[in-house]
Design a protein around this motif. Structure first.
Motif, PDB file in Angstrom:
ATOM      1  N   ILE A 151     -19.526  16.743  -3.124  1.00 54.69           N
ATOM      2  CA  ILE A 151     -18.202  17.240  -3.512  1.00 54.69           C
ATOM      3  C   ILE A 151     -17.185  16.964  -2.411  1.00 54.69           C
ATOM      4  N   ILE A 152     -17.593  17.122  -1.154  1.00 56.04           N
ATOM      5  CA  ILE A 152     -16.707  16.771  -0.028  1.00 56.04           C
ATOM      6  C   ILE A 152     -16.351  15.291  -0.076  1.00 56.04           C
ATOM      7  N   TYR A 153     -17.342  14.445  -0.335  1.00 56.93           N
ATOM      8  CA  TYR A 153     -17.096  13.005  -0.466  1.00 56.93           C
ATOM      9  C   TYR A 153     -16.026  12.749  -1.527  1.00 56.93           C
ATOM     10  N   ALA A 154     -16.217  13.375  -2.693  1.00 57.35           N
ATOM     11  CA  ALA A 154     -15.301  13.148  -3.819  1.00 57.35           C
ATOM     12  C   ALA A 154     -13.875  13.575  -3.475  1.00 57.35           C
ATOM     13  N   LYS A 155     -13.724  14.694  -2.786  1.00 54.62           N
ATOM     14  CA  LYS A 155     -12.392  15.172  -2.392  1.00 54.62           C
ATOM     15  C   LYS A 155     -11.734  14.219  -1.410  1.00 54.62           C
ATOM     16  N   ASN A 156     -12.519  13.706  -0.458  1.00 55.55           N
ATOM     17  CA  ASN A 156     -11.972  12.759   0.523  1.00 55.55           C
ATOM     18  C   ASN A 156     -11.520  11.463  -0.154  1.00 55.55           C
ATOM     19  N   ILE A 157     -12.315  10.996  -1.090  1.00 58.71           N
ATOM     20  CA  ILE A 157     -11.974   9.765  -1.816  1.00 58.71           C
ATOM     21  C   ILE A 157     -10.697   9.969  -2.622  1.00 58.71           C
ATOM     22  N   GLU A 158     -10.614  11.098  -3.324  1.00 59.64           N
ATOM     23  CA  GLU A 158      -9.426  11.385  -4.125  1.00 59.64           C
ATOM     24  C   GLU A 158      -8.168  11.415  -3.257  1.00 59.64           C
ATOM     25  N   GLN A 159      -8.249  12.061  -2.099  1.00 59.05           N
ATOM     26  CA  GLN A 159      -7.077  12.195  -1.234  1.00 59.05           C
ATOM     27  C   GLN A 159      -6.572  10.845  -0.744  1.00 59.05           C
ATOM     28  N   GLN A 160      -7.480   9.972  -0.371  1.00 57.24           N
ATOM     29  CA  GLN A 160      -7.066   8.658   0.120  1.00 57.24           C
ATOM     30  C   GLN A 160      -6.534   7.779  -1.014  1.00 57.24           C
ATOM     31  N   LEU A 161      -7.091   7.924  -2.198  1.00 62.55           N
ATOM     32  CA  LEU A 161      -6.563   7.185  -3.348  1.00 62.55           C
ATOM     33  C   LEU A 161      -5.119   7.608  -3.633  1.00 62.55           C
ATOM     34  N   ILE A 162      -4.869   8.912  -3.567  1.00 61.05           N
ATOM     35  CA  ILE A 162      -3.511   9.421  -3.801  1.00 61.05           C
ATOM     36  C   ILE A 162      -2.559   8.927  -2.712  1.00 61.05           C
ATOM     37  N   ASN A 163      -3.030   8.921  -1.468  1.00 53.87           N
ATOM     38  CA  ASN A 163      -2.187   8.445  -0.364  1.00 53.87           C
ATOM     39  C   ASN A 163      -1.748   6.993  -0.565  1.00 53.87           C
ATOM     40  N   LYS A 164      -2.624   6.205  -1.172  1.00 56.62           N
ATOM     41  CA  LYS A 164      -2.320   4.780  -1.389  1.00 56.62           C
ATOM     42  C   LYS A 164      -1.675   4.506  -2.750  1.00 56.62           C
ATOM     43  N   ASP A 165      -1.839   5.442  -3.675  1.00 56.56           N
ATOM     44  CA  ASP A 165      -1.406   5.206  -5.052  1.00 56.56           C
ATOM     45  C   ASP A 165      -0.920   6.520  -5.665  1.00 56.56           C
ATOM     46  N   SER A 166       0.191   7.026  -5.175  1.00 55.85           N
ATOM     47  CA  SER A 166       0.713   8.321  -5.612  1.00 55.85           C
ATOM     48  C   SER A 166       1.144   8.321  -7.085  1.00 55.85           C
ATOM     49  N   ALA A 167       1.412   7.144  -7.629  1.00 58.01           N
ATOM     50  CA  ALA A 167       1.831   7.058  -9.030  1.00 58.01           C
ATOM     51  C   ALA A 167       0.742   7.565  -9.974  1.00 58.01           C
ATOM     52  N   ASN A 168      -0.514   7.483  -9.550  1.00 60.01           N
ATOM     53  CA  ASN A 168      -1.628   7.935 -10.392  1.00 60.01           C
ATOM     54  C   ASN A 168      -2.234   9.245  -9.896  1.00 60.01           C
TER      55      ASN A 168
END
Length: 312
Positions: A151-168
């Protein structure tokens, strides 16, 4: 004359339709081209990333399914994809950066910067160390075998995806919430299952000592032949040491990992008369369509097999 005018109007309309179709295809192509190019180091991280990002990214996983991520030699395609990546996820905890340090060399050659282009998904995990030594280079990398760490992995991945792609952002957040709920339910099931096994029968025995995080999360001690796959594996002394530990116990089952040679565990089984109950997934998910072909299903498989083997 009237027919000629009608023909010209028809040609004009037909031309506009063709141009419109062409523009739509072009726009669709541009959308595809603007997807994030995401590279991950192994199949487990690929599956977690896919559950959050869906079709919003172009995803490439470096280490093939079934291969050991501790030691790997990237292929030309991996080098090319890494060079073009917008974001790169790796496990950290000395997995890809230990041994031959293949990941360190890869990102250096691709001119990628830490915490700008590539990110360890294990940030925030409470580290367990090899040989009981709290030191750099002695981190046990197998944190994902505790669903809480997944779950920690998933949260970290989500945060970095948002940082690079805030539109989604909303898309990623919604998928993360759904995925976390699914993992939490399985985590709760595991805790209930393992609490019912008699203490004298509780021990996960595998070839590599990769179940320390699992052991801590679900209160099931573990034992092994060798500690990590980058060291010498299955030596006579290692086997004798484990056999001595197991003799006289009430243990009902041994296990072997899908990514290691089974011969050493077969020797342990023969010398202790404890059967090998099942194969477990540790460093990789299974091939598509088989049991364990996702992070969730590999953990579900492991939990079910360990519980059934120890409690029979």
């Amino acid at each position: 004359m009237k027919n000629k005018s009608m023909l010209l109007i028809f040609i004009a309309i037909f031309t506009l339709v063709l141009v419109g179709c062409s523009n739509n295809k072009s726009n669709q192509s541009n959308k595809e081209d603007h997807k994030l190019n995401v590279v991950v180091t192994n199949s487990i991280l690929a599956d977690i990333t896919k559950n959050i990002a869906g079709n919003k990214i172009n995803l490439h996983s470096i280490v093939p399914i079934g291969r050991d991520p501790h030691e790997y030699e990237p292929l030309p395609e991996d080098v090319q994809k890494t060079s073009k990546a917008d974001i790169i996820f790796y496990n950290g905890l000395n997995l890809e950066t230990g041994g031959n340090a293949w990941f360190t060399k890869l990102v250096k050659n691709a001119n990628k910067k830490e915490n700008m282009d590539y990110f360890p998904v294990s940030n925030g995990v409470k580290t367990i160390y090899l040989e009981g030594k709290n030191a750099d280079g002695k981190e046990d990398p197998h944190a994902w075998l505790n669903l809480g760490n997944g779950i920690i992995y998933a949260k970290n991945i989500e945060q970095q995806l948002i940082n690079k792609d805030s539109a989604n952002e909303e898309f990623y957040k919604k998928n993360l919430e759904k995925y976390i709920n699914k993992l939490k339910k399985l985590d709760d099931i595991a805790k209930v299952k393992f609490s019912s096994i008699p203490e004298s029968q509780k021990m996960i025995v595998t070839s590599e000592g990769c179940f320390k995080y699992f052991s801590k999360a679900y209160n099931v001690p573990s034992a092994y032949i060798w500690e990590i796959n980058t060291e010498e594996e299955g030596t006579p002394d290692q086997i004798k040491s484990l056999v001595r530990k197991l003799r006289g116990t009430n243990l009902r089952a041994l296990f072997v990992e899908s990514s290691v040679d089974k011969r050493s565990m077969k020797t342990v089984s023969k010398d202790t008369s404890i059967p090998i109950y099942s194969t477990l997934f540790t460093d990789s998910i299974a091939e598509n369509g088989q049991n364990g072909d996702s992070y969730y299903s590999m953990m579900k498989w492991n939990i079910e097999q360990i519980y059934t083997g120890l409690s029979k």
